[in-house]
Design an enzyme around this catalytic site. Sequence first.
Site: not given
Ligand code: GRF
Length: 204
Positions: A12-14, A92-93, A95, A109, A111
Site C-alpha cells: 500500500g505504499s502508493n 493483483m487480480r 479486472i 493502474n 505499473h
Molecule cells: C507497485 O510497484 C505498482 O507499480 C504495482 O504494484 C506495486 C504496488 O506497490 N502495480 P504498493 O502496494 O503500492 O506499495
Amino acid sequence: MFTIGVLASGKGSNLEAIIKHIQGGFLNVKIGVVISDNPDAHALEIAKSSGIPAIYIEPGKYRTFLENTQEEKYIECLKKYEVEFVCLAGFMRVIKKNFFAEYTNRIINIHPSLLPSFPGLEAWKQALDYGVKFTGCTVHFVEEDIDTGPIILQAVVNVLNDDTPEILHQRIQEKEHIIYPIAIKLISENRVRRKGRRVIIDED
Ligand code: GRF
C-alpha cells in the site's frame, strides 16, 4: 468532491502516497473506500489509520481474477461509497467485463516499468535481467488486455551498475509515489482526454 476508490492487494505504499497528497492539499479528492482481495494487506491498515473505510472482499476461487459473483460485490461496494473513479494500486487480480461496463474509462493502474516494455509481474526484475539502461513506471487506463491501456504519465529511472531487483524496485516506487498522485490530480481536474490510444493532458 471527486471520489476515488482504491483497490490494493499488498503493502500500500502508493495508497499512502495518495493519502499524503490529499492531506497536504495537493489533491482535492476523497478516497471513498479501499478494497482488498487480501485480508492481510497492509494497505487496509493504512486506510483504517487514516479513517478511510477499508474492506476485504473475498476474491473467490480463482488466483488471478475475481469470480463473477465476487466481482459484483466489489462493484456494489464501490457504488455504495459513491466512487466515481477506480485506482488500482498493486491490485493483483485482472479486472473483467462487468467492471469495465460499470466504470468505462474510469479505471487506472500504476505499473513498474515503461510500458509497453515489461508488462506482467516483477517488471523491475524483467528490466534488470534484460539489461535496459532506463526503466521507470507508467500510469495507464486499464483495459481488458493486461498492461496495454492508453498511457497517461510515465517517469524514467536509470538502471545503475550495482542495482539489485530490490534496489531498482525501490527507486521505481519513489517515482510511482510522485506520478500516481499527479495523474489522479489531472483526472480530478478533468484535464485528461483520450484520443484513441493517445492521452492528451490539457495545460493549466
Ligand atoms: C507497485 O510497484 C505498482 O507499480 C504495482 O504494484 C506495486 C504496488 O506497490 N502495480 P504498493 O502496494 O503500492 O506499495
